[in-house]
Design an enzyme around this catalytic site. Structure first.
Site: not given
Length: 298
Positions: A183, A185, A218-220
């Site tokens: 991720y 990269a 972040i709260d995803t």
């Protein structure tokens, strides 16, 4: 004197950054009224919230993601919130032809484009790198090459409207974070490509802004599922994050940091105290299981 410089330079950077961003904080929702906007990765998370904020501001919105049923729900909600228009195109960004098709659909249905918000991301894992080169290649296609393909296809319309490109990235694209090697990269690649492209726009007097969004935790649903038990940090709200992204885009900022205290401030250490920054990054984590054990998706 050397030690004093190491303290004063980051402090001076902090003061200048605070002054710069405070002086330019003059966002008004009307700035996005009637604007024609593509939002990718808009069926959930930050992209979904971006679509809702744009709807409240009266924008024309074209959203895209993989799941058609979720997109239909988001479009209905956007229309309820006051969007000037709302449409969707479903498909996967693994296919470069689909990335280009989304832009063609914007030209056909919206008559042009004022803002391209690139937010989609492929599924990865949260854990020690396992040497799977094929996974890295696939993730680069989704997280990076499709961004390049969409930008290339959209540029003629954006040049005509003197519009904006908004790239949703991460602290993992500025600093090496553990457990997110593939991720990270892809996010570093985005930084290099769009920062270089911005320079070329300047040289060629192309009035298209590029805003690189450097986000923290972040709260995803995806981020919380993968990292909540490992990170010693409370995630920031996705709706507030989405609004800050739109503010930065409307003001044509070079980079947006959210939240500022957990993203921009640590980067002041990167050049003058890199080992300290590495230590602080590692200290944010509770160590996950050893390599070879099942890993949560990212």
């Amino acid at each position: 004197m050397g030690r004093l410089q190491k303290i004063l330079i980051p402090l001076l950077g902090l003061v200048l950054a605070f002054w710069f961003y405070s002086a330019r904080e003059n966002f008004k929702p009307e700035m996005l009224q009637g604007k024609r906007v593509i939002v990718t990765g808009a069926s959930t998370g930050i992209g979904e919230q971006i679509a809702y904020h744009l709807a409240r501001m009266g924008s024309h919105i074209l959203i895209t993601a993989r799941t058609e049923a979720k997109l239909q729900k988001v479009v209905r909600r956007c229309l309820e919130l006051g969007a000037a228009s709302a449409r969707y195109v479903s498909g996967t960004m693994e296919d470069m032809a689909f990335a280009q098709h989304v832009v063609s659909e914007a030209q056909a249905s919206l008559g042009g484009l004022d803002m391209l918000i690139l937010n989609h991301v492929g599924a990865s894992y949260f854990g020690f790198f396992d040497g799977d080169v094929e996974h890295v290649r696939k993730l680069l296609e989704i997280n990076f090459l499709s961004y390049v393909a969409m930008t290339t296809a959209a540029l003629p319309m954006l040049k005509e409207s003197e519009g904006s490109i908004v790239v949703v990235s991460s602290m993992a694209g500025k600093v090496g974070f553990p457990f997110t090697v593939p991720y990270s990269a892809t996010k570093f690649a985005l930084d290099g490509f769009f920062s270089s492209l911005r320079q070329e726009f300047s040289i060629q007097n192309i009035n298209v802004s590029i805003t690189l969004c450097i986000l923290g935790f972040i709260d995803t649903d995806r981020a919380v599922r993968a990292a909540a038990e490992v990170l010693r940090e409370v995630p920031a709200p996705r709706d507030e994050c989405a609004l800050e992204i739109l503010k930065g885009a409307a003001l044509r900022r070079r980079e947006l940091y959210y939240r500022y205290s957990s993203t921009r401030l640590p980067l002041l250490l990167r050049d003058c105290a890199a080992e300290l920054l590495d230590y602080l990054v590692r200290s944010r984590y509770r160590l996950p299981a050893a390599p070879g054990t099942p890993r949560p998706p990212l």
